[in-house]
Design an enzyme around this catalytic site. Sequence first.
Site, mmCIF file in Angstrom:
data_model
loop_
_atom_site.group_PDB
_atom_site.id
_atom_site.type_symbol
_atom_site.label_atom_id
_atom_site.label_comp_id
_atom_site.label_asym_id
_atom_site.label_seq_id
_atom_site.Cartn_x
_atom_site.Cartn_y
_atom_site.Cartn_z
ATOM 1 C CD GLN A 13 -3.352 -4.137 6.744
ATOM 2 O OE1 GLN A 13 -3.251 -3.131 6.049
ATOM 3 N NE2 GLN A 13 -4.138 -5.151 6.414
ATOM 4 C CE LYS B 59 -3.843 -2.427 2.181
ATOM 5 N NZ LYS B 59 -4.542 -2.803 3.423
ATOM 6 C CG ASP C 41 -10.835 -0.387 4.718
ATOM 7 O OD1 ASP C 41 -11.323 -0.225 3.574
ATOM 8 O OD2 ASP C 41 -10.540 -1.507 5.163
#
Length: 293
Positions: free
Chosen positions: A97, A53, A120
């Site tokens: 994460q 990412k 997210d």
Amino acid sequence: MAAQLIDGTAIASEIRAEVARDTAALKAKGVTPGLAAIIVGDNAGSISYVAMKTAACAEAGIFSETFRLPESTTQEELVALVRRINADARFHAILPQLPLPKQIDELAVIDAMDPAKDADGLHPNNLGRLLRGELAGAIPCTPNGVVELLLRTGNDPSGKHVVVVGRSTLVGRPLAVLLSNKAKGGNATVTICHTATPDIAVHTRQADIVVMAAGRANTLTKEMIRPGAVVIDVGVNRVDAPNRPSGYRLVGDASIDVREVASRVTPYTGGVGPMTVAMLLVNTVKAAERSVR
Ligand SMILES: NC(=O)c1ccc[n+]([C@@H]2O[C@H](COP(=O)([O-])OP(=O)(O)OC[C@H]3O[C@@H](n4cnc5c(N)ncnc54)[C@H](OP(=O)(O)O)[C@@H]3O)[C@@H](O)[C@H]2O)c1
């Protein structure tokens, strides 16, 4: 006839080029989009996902920093870091994460994020907005990537019957909401299957599009779909491969024989995965754009 494979890597690279253009336009206005990624512990998967990412960020001109915390980190310590990043103007998006170590309540960490910096789209404000059909904020990356993959391969879900196997807050349910919204990428008739569904084949056999997000290899076989169905496989599963140095290989939730019956299928690698990364970049740049409006 064998199914055509959907090239998620190529479509994701198209999106990344669009993101790079949007980033350059923002930089011209004096704003560099910034992503803060947080890894807690030594989970090899998390480390490699975040590395992918942040590399994609660099390629698109997005500033990123990875915060590495030890496995023993407490929830209070992690929440304190999230709050510091909330207040740090260099960052427009935060990605803790997942999964986080057991002693940390993931929801508490997600709730501590400024919803405007939620990379997210998992903060309750953003999930609530998604449910209301408001699509201007952060949308969960993997579901958004699946919808984008369908749209960009000429498989608009509008008017179709889509069966989603899996009901997690990360993938299955936000995807079902997106697909059923009265909006571009939506307007589908959606069925959600899960472990309490007595026979998922009854549903998948009726689907124009099947999205697998169960996290179990071979959950979908060729007898379970109708000829010409489109299969999007989100699942990532390790299966034994004694001949490989690693001892395993990665497969999806759909068995390989599905390709004999479906019209289009995502491959095990280079399907949905690159789309998740691309949509993270999209969310980061959109957050930066909103910050200057
Ligand atoms: N490629 C990517 O970018 C990406 C991103 C995210 C996730 N993933 C992968 O996608 C998969 C799903 O992720 P997740 O986070 O949603 O997983 P999760 O939280 O474990 O959820 C799995 C869902 O599938 C359902 N399920 C499991 N086995 C099933 C079966 N045999 N029949 C029907 N439903 C079944 C579960 O039902 P219950 O609710 O009843 O338990 C649950 O709702 C995993 O393999 C994950 O690694 C890939």
